[in-house]
Write a protein that holds these residues in place. Sequence first.
Motif, PDB file in Angstrom:
ATOM      1  N   TYR A  26       0.819  -1.196   0.000  1.00  0.00           N
ATOM      2  CA  TYR A  26       0.000   0.000   0.000  1.00  0.00           C
ATOM      3  C   TYR A  26       0.865   1.262   0.000  1.00  0.00           C
ATOM      4  O   TYR A  26       0.621   2.184  -0.757  1.00  0.00           O
ATOM      5  CB  TYR A  26      -0.947   0.006   1.196  1.00  0.00           C
ATOM      6  N   MET A  27       1.888   1.241   0.848  1.00  0.00           N
ATOM      7  CA  MET A  27       2.744   2.419   0.932  1.00  0.00           C
ATOM      8  C   MET A  27       3.407   2.697  -0.418  1.00  0.00           C
ATOM      9  O   MET A  27       3.515   3.837  -0.848  1.00  0.00           O
ATOM     10  CB  MET A  27       3.840   2.230   1.992  1.00  0.00           C
ATOM     11  N   ARG A  30       1.219   4.263  -3.007  1.00  0.00           N
ATOM     12  CA  ARG A  30       0.988   5.702  -2.895  1.00  0.00           C
ATOM     13  C   ARG A  30       2.085   6.474  -3.625  1.00  0.00           C
ATOM     14  O   ARG A  30       1.847   7.540  -4.149  1.00  0.00           O
ATOM     15  CB  ARG A  30       0.994   6.120  -1.432  1.00  0.00           C
ATOM     16  N   ALA A  43      -5.557   2.397 -10.717  1.00  0.00           N
ATOM     17  CA  ALA A  43      -5.822   3.145  -9.504  1.00  0.00           C
ATOM     18  C   ALA A  43      -6.565   2.275  -8.528  1.00  0.00           C
ATOM     19  O   ALA A  43      -6.385   2.363  -7.326  1.00  0.00           O
ATOM     20  CB  ALA A  43      -6.639   4.376  -9.837  1.00  0.00           C
ATOM     21  N   ARG A  44      -7.408   1.401  -9.024  1.00  0.00           N
ATOM     22  CA  ARG A  44      -8.163   0.566  -8.123  1.00  0.00           C
ATOM     23  C   ARG A  44      -7.250  -0.405  -7.389  1.00  0.00           C
ATOM     24  O   ARG A  44      -7.467  -0.737  -6.259  1.00  0.00           O
ATOM     25  CB  ARG A  44      -9.205  -0.233  -8.907  1.00  0.00           C
ATOM     26  N   GLU A  45      -6.220  -0.846  -8.079  1.00  0.00           N
ATOM     27  CA  GLU A  45      -5.338  -1.820  -7.438  1.00  0.00           C
ATOM     28  C   GLU A  45      -4.279  -1.142  -6.575  1.00  0.00           C
ATOM     29  O   GLU A  45      -3.974  -1.572  -5.494  1.00  0.00           O
ATOM     30  CB  GLU A  45      -4.657  -2.678  -8.496  1.00  0.00           C
ATOM     31  N   PRO A  47      -3.808   2.060  -4.873  1.00  0.00           N
ATOM     32  CA  PRO A  47      -4.463   3.304  -4.536  1.00  0.00           C
ATOM     33  C   PRO A  47      -3.478   4.448  -4.398  1.00  0.00           C
ATOM     34  O   PRO A  47      -2.330   4.268  -4.018  1.00  0.00           O
ATOM     35  CB  PRO A  47      -5.122   3.004  -3.209  1.00  0.00           C
ATOM     36  N   GLU A  49      -3.241   8.877  -3.617  1.00  0.00           N
ATOM     37  CA  GLU A  49      -3.896  10.136  -3.290  1.00  0.00           C
ATOM     38  C   GLU A  49      -3.917  10.984  -4.549  1.00  0.00           C
ATOM     39  O   GLU A  49      -2.893  11.440  -5.024  1.00  0.00           O
ATOM     40  CB  GLU A  49      -3.099  10.858  -2.202  1.00  0.00           C
ATOM     41  N   VAL A  83     -17.980   4.492 -11.339  1.00  0.00           N
ATOM     42  CA  VAL A  83     -17.299   3.300 -10.848  1.00  0.00           C
ATOM     43  C   VAL A  83     -15.780   3.376 -10.992  1.00  0.00           C
ATOM     44  O   VAL A  83     -15.033   2.860 -10.178  1.00  0.00           O
ATOM     45  CB  VAL A  83     -17.866   2.057 -11.563  1.00  0.00           C
ATOM     46  N   ARG A  86     -11.485   7.955  -8.622  1.00  0.00           N
ATOM     47  CA  ARG A  86     -10.425   8.927  -8.807  1.00  0.00           C
ATOM     48  C   ARG A  86      -9.128   8.292  -9.254  1.00  0.00           C
ATOM     49  O   ARG A  86      -9.000   7.088  -9.267  1.00  0.00           O
ATOM     50  CB  ARG A  86     -10.218   9.666  -7.492  1.00  0.00           C
ATOM     51  N   THR A 114     -16.804   6.286  -3.925  1.00  0.00           N
ATOM     52  CA  THR A 114     -16.794   5.599  -5.217  1.00  0.00           C
ATOM     53  C   THR A 114     -17.437   4.236  -5.039  1.00  0.00           C
ATOM     54  O   THR A 114     -16.869   3.380  -4.385  1.00  0.00           O
ATOM     55  CB  THR A 114     -15.351   5.389  -5.727  1.00  0.00           C
ATOM     56  N   LYS A 116     -18.491   0.431  -5.549  1.00  0.00           N
ATOM     57  CA  LYS A 116     -17.661  -0.644  -6.082  1.00  0.00           C
ATOM     58  C   LYS A 116     -18.141  -1.108  -7.450  1.00  0.00           C
ATOM     59  O   LYS A 116     -17.333  -1.485  -8.284  1.00  0.00           O
ATOM     60  CB  LYS A 116     -17.694  -1.821  -5.114  1.00  0.00           C
ATOM     61  N   ASP A 253     -13.071   1.466 -22.093  1.00  0.00           N
ATOM     62  CA  ASP A 253     -12.142   0.979 -21.069  1.00  0.00           C
ATOM     63  C   ASP A 253     -11.138  -0.007 -21.618  1.00  0.00           C
ATOM     64  O   ASP A 253     -10.648  -0.858 -20.899  1.00  0.00           O
ATOM     65  CB  ASP A 253     -12.944   0.330 -19.942  1.00  0.00           C
TER      66      ASP A 253
END
Lengths: 445, 497, 349
Positions: A26-27, A30, A43-45, A47, A49, A83, A86, A114, A116, A253
């Motif tokens: 996760y870190m 970012r 972005a979904r996988e 995440p 900011e 869906v 961001r 958002t 799912k 998409d």
Amino acid sequence: MGLQQNRLLLAVALVVVIVVALAAVYMMGRGEGGEEVGGAEEAREAPQEATPTATIEEREEKEGAEAEGPGGEKVKVLVLFDVGGRGDLSFNDMAALGADRAAEELGVEVVYQTPKSLDVMVSVLDAASRSGDYDLIVLVGFLWLEPVEKVAPKYPQQKYALIDAATSKVYDNVACYVFREQEVASLVGIIAADIAKNIAEKTGEEAKAGAVAGMNIPPLWKFHIGYLYGVQYYNRVMGTNIDMVWVYTGRFDDPTLGKTYTEQMLQEGVRVFYGVAGLTHVGMFNAVKEAASRGVLAFSIGQDASQEWYDPYTIIISGLKRVDVAVYTAIKDVVEGKFSGGIISLGLKEGGLGLSDEEMIRYFAEIAAEQGRLPQGMTPDDVVRVVLEKRKEWISDDAWRLVKELEERIIKGEITFVTPMSQDEYQKIVEELERGNLEVAVKKG
Amino acid sequence: MSKGSRKLVEMRGIVKVYPDGVKALDKVDFDLAEGEVHALLGENGAGKTTLMRILYGEIRPTSGMIIVRGKEARWRGPWDAIKAGIAMVYQNFRLVDALTVRENLLIYLSSLGVSRSEAESRIMSVAEDLGLSIPMEARVEDLPMGVRQRVEIVKALSGGARVLILDEPTSNLTPLEAEGLFRLIEKLKKRGVGIVYITHKLREVMSIADRVTVLRKGRVVGRSVRGDRFFSEEKLASLMVGEVLAPQRSLGEPGKDEVLRVESLTVESGEGVIRVRDVSFKVVAGEIVGVAGVAGNGQEELVEAIIGVRKPSKGSVYVNGVRVRSARDFYRAGGGFIPGDRVRALAHELSVADNAAFIYYTGSRAILMTPSRVKQLFHRLVREFGLKAMSPSTPVGRLSGGNQQKVLVGSEFLRGFRVLVAVNPTQGLDVATTAFVRDLIVKASREGVGVLLVSTDLDEVLELSHRILVMSGGRVVGELRRGEASPERVGVLMGGS
Amino acid sequence: MAASRELLLTLASILVGLAAGALVLAAGGADPLKGIYVLLTSFTYYPEILLVGASITMLTGLAFAIPLRVGFFNIGGEGQLYAGAIVSLMVSLVAPYTPFPGLLAGFTAGAILGFIAGFLRVRLGVNEVLSTIMLNWAIYWTSTYLVIDVLADPIYPHLTRQVPEAARIPWIPSSLLGPLSEVLPGGVPIIPFISIAVALAAWAAMYLTVPGLRYRFVGANEYAALSRGVNVDYVKLASMTVAGGLSGLAGALLILGYSYRVDTGLSGLAGYGFEGIGAALIGRNHPLGIIAASVFLGELAAGSERIQVEANVPAELAEVVSGAIIFVLAALSGLKYVAPRLLGVKSEG
């Protein structure tokens, strides 16, 4: 028993490892992002900011001008993304940009969500409406059209702002913000035709203007008509005969599909590509970039946000759809008590549409730089410099003059584009336009 | 011991007691000299393999010592033994099927710390020395068994083995392949390799062994050197099976109706090896027919073919006049089955009740299985068969072997049958349970059930059978009536091939 | 004693799972305690998301669990669900009278896919993991084609046409709920009751019937089953077929009872099949456990919507959090049940 304890220990160790690994992923997510302009999938996988201006904390500090809602409390706004969510550096991020600006300047409290999947959109909207927690619910994107038509009649007290789609019937509590896409597309059409002409002159071969579009749906019809109008406008004034090739990929998409179509079009002599297909036209960008690296003279044009940063050497300009302006306006109307249901149409005049200028290019290049998504070794300054150089080289002054002229006529209201109500009408307009009959796309009177 | 001047290994006073108290080996001495074949003869469960696994470092002895070239050795695992030059070739080869021969050999040698080039040259020289052609690039799974065995032997020798333990080496081979193996053993002897030859086949002992040690129930019961007066099939057979008491139990009188008929049955194993060859017999109501033989001589395949699990390549089976084509046919025609291996017959993680019900409902067309009926079944097992279990929901794996057998046997008897195929029905049971199960079988036969009793326990076969069929090498090599059967006669027939 | 120990272990693994979720939240800069609290209590806000999510996952969970017992990994729940959804939608458009033809067709479509994978494995030895994954893709593209080119709604081109009113599975209106109508103003979907009934039926079939007993034996000791006259291949094939059918039924229930349509990206269908694997693992492969696990997963689905608003957690982080919880839980409870089957060894002792 000993064995049991060993297993337990093993399990605990495993959990610790997994948790640490997840946290690490996760870190890292970012810090780094994908490379795609509209990387909603990524972005979904991973995440990240993607708040363009202010982070949540910053926003809280800037509560200078507090707007008060009907109950005397701070105005509270829920922004529901579609869906994709961001991180797309396009539609959804621009909406967030407008909401953030509203939070900052108008002192409203904004929360984001958002859903799912499309399935839960109705449930999410219903629950939010029922709660009565929000003075306004902003619905970003045409995917919310069906849910809001289902839910809004049940909660007449709840105000909604639907961005980029219009309900089939007017509701007092739903303000629909739509764009007159023909206007910006027509400006893009002039630029595209001009670039095509300049390429043809340079190479001595035929060069066409083209567009890679998503699905064959009414919003895209408007783009088609506007773009074609712009190309023919140029042809008429300049006495040229630039062809325009419009292709529906059927998907918004699928970059792979976009790339395939673009490569075919390159074969057919198309040299300028307008992307109106969301993620799909990222594939178009890639195809043009690759063609350029093989020495083919070709350029792309982005849409919605300023997308030049993705490859400044080949993406020469973008048509802007200022979703941020729409969101900001919607919130502002509520704060000022001017909210009313119905359709609010935004165009060049209202600042809801435009072509990307130096400021916008820099702005999006900076966000992309923050997310580590700029091309290797480039800074936002480089992006701006390269784009401006390319424009100077490939877009003639005539084109800029024509753009300015058309823009002024549109803003003055001399030219108002028609919006086709059926597939047949759309087809007819396109056929006439192709014959050079520009008037068919314009409202009489 | 003609040329065996130097001893390669020596085992002294080896005792192995398993945690459950079973004494697998009792003060066994064993030794092996250079260039000799020392056969280790005994029935199944006599302790042959256990003894050799101790030498190979796979099992630790409870007491006793191993001496290798004059020095006491303590193995931490097979790798220590391998490094000391001891290698074992199992019945089921331990090669990786999906890899090529070369890969198998290189992996083995590199784990011994042999460099790649060194390994290649060692393999070549071993193969050349023995005049073997080894298909290095072939995948193991594509090779016939005989070739796989040669690969195993090359593997052992190129790893530096001086002692080669061959565990029932001919059990998976065709006769032709077995001949090849014997020739290879002769060559190995000439090169000074000592070979331990584990077998129960008397004929092989007679043809290949220089010395023989006979084990029975974990003890050494005889030793013999080629040429001495014990070195004959008869003597070795009686040593192997031991003194068996004459049958004392009185049996019922067989009836007339034929309940099981096996007609010229031939069964092949998956690898195409013929395991049962042209076997025919009948069992009539009330008759107990014993099948004696050392394990691995086709009994398992014979039984599987009779109960319909394995398709015979020739011949047919009839139960109560019904042709058996599937296991369901067998059970629906009135067949009953007590398998020899409880591990393979019960689902250990499922409850006692589930296991009992599963056996009870074998072949049944019933759909519903109400908990109350299952509970009732459990209580009948407790009452009528002396099952001791905490509750119906106890996993069957938690029961003792005897109680597991009671679940198995009891549920089958409660289900009922007209023909019973019982395989080693008392294996691993205590004296009381053994007597109980044997009583059940005899009682059933008195009530008109025809029984086919397949057992490697000669006592059992002699005690319970009206007639005894002796199997060897997949054939019925002899048939003895109750009066004429003696341990010696059966033993000689058993060791036939 | 064993049961209480199982329960204790399950509770412990839930705690560890939540701790993992909290850690991810903290790493993402959110308030972990508040986040977990919201994650676990959102059913009051989104009762439908919980109920619908749970009822679909329950069936896809069974669809993974049933073949797993006989040693098959049905990774095809996803595709079987798509097939069930699309086929039931098409049938409802053709026969817009009652939901039953759609349900039957959805079940059948999934069952056929399950049967294909089962048949390939049993008869031809094709690994079912490979075949089901490949079928997933085949179904995905076929569904996409149908959704875009055949079933598209002229008004909402990103959606298919809707299931006609008469072919929908009705909801219990809130007026009939008495005191509960406050909590459930939107009424209650019926599909959870159908799913629970199916799960209970699966339980009864497994534990109260002779064929169910034989099926469990095939999983526990294949040779024993074989030697007792059980047609092992048939049982395996049947379990894959039933499993496929249940996934298909899940798709049909989703379409006929809740969403009434499919979107072009299939986002409304995506993920349920794989979530079912989580439900099966957390539910320890037991129908009753799967019921409980599905409710928990449904709550997480509701929670990961609510947590965005209540704890300012971005959607992506919310996904990672619930993913972490599911993963840890599934790993802890699944390890013991799946690892031995995966490695082909029976646990001893």
